[in-house]
Scaffold this motif. Structure first.
Motif, mmCIF file in Angstrom:
data_model
loop_
_atom_site.group_PDB
_atom_site.id
_atom_site.type_symbol
_atom_site.label_atom_id
_atom_site.label_comp_id
_atom_site.label_asym_id
_atom_site.label_seq_id
_atom_site.Cartn_x
_atom_site.Cartn_y
_atom_site.Cartn_z
ATOM 1 N N HIS A 92 -2.931 -0.618 13.660
ATOM 2 C CA HIS A 92 -2.486 -0.281 14.955
ATOM 3 C C HIS A 92 -1.116 -0.194 15.453
ATOM 4 O O HIS A 92 -0.770 -1.304 14.872
ATOM 5 N N PRO A 93 -0.547 0.724 15.807
ATOM 6 C CA PRO A 93 1.011 0.694 16.101
ATOM 7 C C PRO A 93 1.358 -0.476 17.041
ATOM 8 O O PRO A 93 2.504 -0.750 17.042
ATOM 9 N N GLY A 94 0.420 -1.009 17.831
ATOM 10 C CA GLY A 94 0.851 -2.132 18.952
ATOM 11 C C GLY A 94 1.184 -3.326 18.179
ATOM 12 O O GLY A 94 2.204 -4.173 18.673
ATOM 13 N N ALA A 95 0.658 -3.575 17.055
ATOM 14 C CA ALA A 95 0.898 -4.724 16.118
ATOM 15 C C ALA A 95 0.447 -4.543 14.929
ATOM 16 O O ALA A 95 -0.346 -5.296 14.496
ATOM 17 N N PRO A 96 0.897 -3.888 13.982
ATOM 18 C CA PRO A 96 0.355 -3.447 12.672
ATOM 19 C C PRO A 96 0.596 -4.538 11.855
ATOM 20 O O PRO A 96 1.747 -5.566 11.836
ATOM 21 N N SER A 97 -0.180 -5.100 10.778
ATOM 22 C CA SER A 97 -0.127 -5.950 9.769
ATOM 23 C C SER A 97 1.200 -5.577 8.982
ATOM 24 O O SER A 97 1.266 -4.396 8.952
ATOM 25 N N ARG A 98 1.427 -6.491 8.311
ATOM 26 C CA ARG A 98 2.519 -6.188 7.282
ATOM 27 C C ARG A 98 2.172 -6.639 5.941
ATOM 28 O O ARG A 98 1.519 -7.512 5.788
ATOM 29 N N VAL A 99 2.598 -5.892 4.930
ATOM 30 C CA VAL A 99 2.325 -6.069 3.660
ATOM 31 C C VAL A 99 3.551 -6.159 2.697
ATOM 32 O O VAL A 99 4.766 -5.614 3.147
ATOM 33 N N ASP A 100 3.498 -6.761 1.530
ATOM 34 C CA ASP A 100 4.879 -6.729 0.575
ATOM 35 C C ASP A 100 4.511 -5.664 -0.683
ATOM 36 O O ASP A 100 3.623 -6.244 -1.524
ATOM 37 N N ARG A 101 5.059 -4.656 -0.557
ATOM 38 C CA ARG A 101 4.888 -3.964 -1.878
ATOM 39 C C ARG A 101 6.213 -4.038 -2.998
ATOM 40 O O ARG A 101 6.392 -3.182 -3.569
ATOM 41 N N GLY A 102 6.953 -5.035 -3.011
ATOM 42 C CA GLY A 102 7.947 -5.397 -3.664
ATOM 43 C C GLY A 102 9.377 -5.212 -3.063
ATOM 44 O O GLY A 102 10.331 -5.759 -3.763
ATOM 45 N N ASP A 103 9.438 -4.652 -1.966
ATOM 46 C CA ASP A 103 10.638 -4.557 -1.207
ATOM 47 C C ASP A 103 10.670 -5.468 0.243
ATOM 48 O O ASP A 103 11.461 -4.885 1.197
ATOM 49 N N GLY A 104 10.096 -6.538 0.363
ATOM 50 C CA GLY A 104 9.891 -7.239 1.492
ATOM 51 C C GLY A 104 8.663 -6.608 2.342
ATOM 52 O O GLY A 104 8.184 -5.745 2.052
ATOM 53 N N LEU A 105 8.706 -7.406 3.609
ATOM 54 C CA LEU A 105 7.611 -7.046 4.491
ATOM 55 C C LEU A 105 7.735 -5.726 4.927
ATOM 56 O O LEU A 105 8.645 -5.520 5.660
ATOM 57 N N VAL A 106 6.611 -4.870 4.737
ATOM 58 C CA VAL A 106 6.502 -3.489 5.664
ATOM 59 C C VAL A 106 5.389 -3.347 6.514
ATOM 60 O O VAL A 106 4.296 -3.833 6.052
ATOM 61 N N ALA A 107 5.414 -2.712 7.652
ATOM 62 C CA ALA A 107 4.105 -2.465 8.536
ATOM 63 C C ALA A 107 3.419 -1.655 7.689
ATOM 64 O O ALA A 107 3.470 -0.506 7.162
ATOM 65 N N LEU A 108 2.094 -1.963 7.857
ATOM 66 C CA LEU A 108 0.829 -1.366 7.252
ATOM 67 C C LEU A 108 0.917 0.334 7.500
ATOM 68 O O LEU A 108 0.593 0.944 6.809
ATOM 69 N N ASP A 109 1.054 0.474 9.000
ATOM 70 C CA ASP A 109 1.136 1.830 9.289
ATOM 71 C C ASP A 109 2.110 2.636 8.743
ATOM 72 O O ASP A 109 1.685 3.975 8.279
ATOM 73 N N SER A 110 3.265 2.178 8.531
ATOM 74 C CA SER A 110 4.148 2.874 7.755
ATOM 75 C C SER A 110 3.767 3.093 6.385
ATOM 76 O O SER A 110 4.172 4.274 5.678
ATOM 77 N N VAL A 111 3.180 2.100 5.605
ATOM 78 C CA VAL A 111 2.728 2.328 4.351
ATOM 79 C C VAL A 111 1.769 3.557 4.379
ATOM 80 O O VAL A 111 1.710 4.185 3.326
ATOM 81 N N ILE A 112 0.716 3.384 5.166
ATOM 82 C CA ILE A 112 -0.328 4.577 5.173
ATOM 83 C C ILE A 112 0.253 5.904 5.397
ATOM 84 O O ILE A 112 0.036 6.892 4.853
ATOM 85 N N ALA A 113 1.272 5.834 6.283
ATOM 86 C CA ALA A 113 1.826 7.227 6.714
ATOM 87 C C ALA A 113 2.646 7.744 5.574
ATOM 88 O O ALA A 113 2.624 8.920 5.448
ATOM 89 N N ALA A 114 3.262 6.974 4.700
ATOM 90 C CA ALA A 114 4.054 7.407 3.659
ATOM 91 C C ALA A 114 3.012 7.983 2.515
ATOM 92 O O ALA A 114 3.459 9.054 1.839
ATOM 93 N N ASP A 115 1.754 7.656 2.575
ATOM 94 C CA ASP A 115 0.775 8.243 1.446
ATOM 95 C C ASP A 115 -0.521 8.156 2.071
ATOM 96 O O ASP A 115 -1.226 7.231 1.268
ATOM 97 N N PRO A 116 -0.988 8.718 2.815
ATOM 98 C CA PRO A 116 -2.625 8.558 3.208
ATOM 99 C C PRO A 116 -3.506 8.705 2.316
ATOM 100 O O PRO A 116 -4.417 7.798 2.326
ATOM 101 N N ALA A 117 -3.503 9.813 1.673
ATOM 102 C CA ALA A 117 -4.499 10.014 0.471
ATOM 103 C C ALA A 117 -4.562 8.673 -0.335
ATOM 104 O O ALA A 117 -5.620 8.396 -0.826
ATOM 105 N N ALA A 118 -3.385 8.184 -0.581
ATOM 106 C CA ALA A 118 -3.681 7.142 -1.729
ATOM 107 C C ALA A 118 -4.322 5.952 -1.210
ATOM 108 O O ALA A 118 -4.780 5.036 -1.901
ATOM 109 N N GLU A 119 -3.725 5.543 0.159
ATOM 110 C CA GLU A 119 -4.038 4.247 0.565
ATOM 111 C C GLU A 119 -5.296 4.388 1.308
ATOM 112 O O GLU A 119 -6.236 3.080 1.316
ATOM 113 N N LEU A 120 -5.712 5.592 1.849
ATOM 114 C CA LEU A 120 -7.146 5.860 2.687
ATOM 115 C C LEU A 120 -8.235 6.290 1.687
ATOM 116 O O LEU A 120 -9.321 6.314 1.886
#
Length: 400
Positions: free
Chosen positions: A40-68
């Motif tokens: 949720h854009p109001g308070a997205p969880s963050r994940v570490d994909r190797g380059d520090g913590l990134v908001a999960l909504d941004s990770v999904i937006a970068a490749d929706p088919a792969a993530e979802l």
């Protein structure tokens, strides 16, 4: 798989102790109401994909088919369609209702056409989505859910002995169910504020007396209304609450709240899952805007049993909380030491939340994550993970 780094929302109604106790941290002295897990854009969880913590909504937006997964994107669009929370109510939340999908789309379009700003206090529709939700109790949990039978509500209100409530009792006894409930709710919300505040005060004083008297019918309900009055003295929502079923969930029991069903959470700790939406119309127990006309259009004036849910166990040990919704699917695993690991392999995105004990996640490439209570992980669609440990894990995903 990725460990989630989550945000705690400090709403005023939150418990000061429940979430810290779950996480094993020291209380701050401030309310800690909701622990959000998702995108949720109001308070997205963050994940570490190797380059520090990134908001999960941004990770999904970068490749929706792969993530979802392509099927999830095709059905719900390029975003995670649910939000998972730990909810800790130390005081009552607002009495509220949510629109169905068609109502949300029409209401949003109407407010957009009329130029109502998204952040305006009188705005009802923040998006075009519906907001069905489910709550599973982790502790004894008090709430209000759906309408009582009008005759039952009449008995409960009449026993208070407050003269200004007598017209509502007459309506509840005299008219068909939907008309009776609609007329009384409309009358309560439309009454003169000063007169209604006096009625509420008299009613809650009477409720406190009845709750303390031995053998009183509805004693637990009266106690709940008296307690609500400490947080919302004089609020007309307390009278509206008397039209609703008062429910006390035991740990592991759940409520599903569909469109048009009025409800409020009163006190307790639980796991909540909902479709990703901010559309709320309020009926009371709040200083926020109440749009009575729109509310009466959205509410379903149908009396029914609140429908307490218990999980249905499958042969693989998964316990499903069945709900008539596609945007989310909630289940849990009771993990025991020494038992075989459970394979969690789905073509849909998943969030795993540990609420008791310890859970170990092991991927095909032998990466491992250990979750303690209150900790969670995100699994992209198609990712296979083996689950083991000793404790309780909730699994949130979408209906396949």
């Amino acid at each position: 798989m990725n460990r989630l780094h989550n945000t705690v929302r400090p709403y005023a109604w939150g418990s000061t102790t429940a979430i810290p106790e779950l996480l094993g941290t020291e209380p701050t002295g401030e309310p800690q109401a909701e622990l959000w897990m998702g995108a949720h854009p109001g308070a997205p969880s963050r994940v570490d994909r190797g380059d520090g913590l990134v908001a999960l909504d941004s990770v999904i937006a970068a490749d929706p088919a792969a993530e979802l997964g392509e099927a999830t994107v095709k059905r719900f669009g390029p975003r995670l369609p649910f939000l998972l929370k730990v909810l800790a109510a130390g005081a009552p939340l607002s009495l509220q209702v949510h629109p169905d999908l068609a109502q949300a789309r029409a209401g949003f379009a109407d407010e957009e056409a009329r130029g109502v700003p998204l952040d305006a206090p009188q705005r009802n529709y923040k998006d075009t989505n519906h907001k069905p939700e489910m709550l599973v109790a982790l502790s004894p949990f008090d709430g209000l859910c759906g309408f009582r039978r009008p005759t039952e509500a009449a008995d409960l209100v009449e026993a208070l002995g407050v003269g200004s409530l007598a017209p509502y009792v007459d309506i509840l006894r005299a008219h068909p169910e939907d008309r009776a409930l609609r007329e009384v709710l409309a009358a309560v919300l439309g009454a003169d504020p000063d007169e209604m505040a006096a009625t509420v005060h008299a009613a809650t004083e009477a409720a406190a007396r009845l709750a303390a008297a031995a053998g009183t019918p509805y004693a637990a309900d009266y106690a709940a209304y008296a307690k609500i009055a400490h947080s919302f003295p004089g609020d007309r929502g307390i009278i509206a609450a008397m039209l609703l079923n008062h429910v006390r969930l035991q740990p592991g029991e759940a409520l599903y709240l569909g469109a048009g069903v009025p409800h409020a959470y009163l006190e307790g700790l639980g796991v909540e899952i909902m479709a990703n939406s901010d559309n709320v119309l309020r009926c009371g127990l709040t200083p926020k805007h109440i749009d009575v006309t729109e509310l009466l259009r959205i509410v379903r004036f149908e009396a029914d049993d609140p429908g307490v849910l218990r999980p249905e166990a499958a042969s693989d040990g998964e316990e499903l909380y069945a709900a008539p919704i596609d945007e989310f699917r909630l289940s849990r695993f009771a993990l025991a030491p020494g038992t075989d690991a459970r394979s969690l392999d789905r073509g849909t995105p998943q969030i795993l939340l540990c609420t008791r004990g310890e859970a170990r996640l092991r991927s095909d490439d032998s990466d491992t994550i250990t979750l303690a209570p209150g900790e969670s992980a995100f699994l992209a669609a198609g990712e296979r993970v083996d689950l083991s440990g000793a404790g309780t894990v909730f699994r949130a995903t979408v209906t396949a």
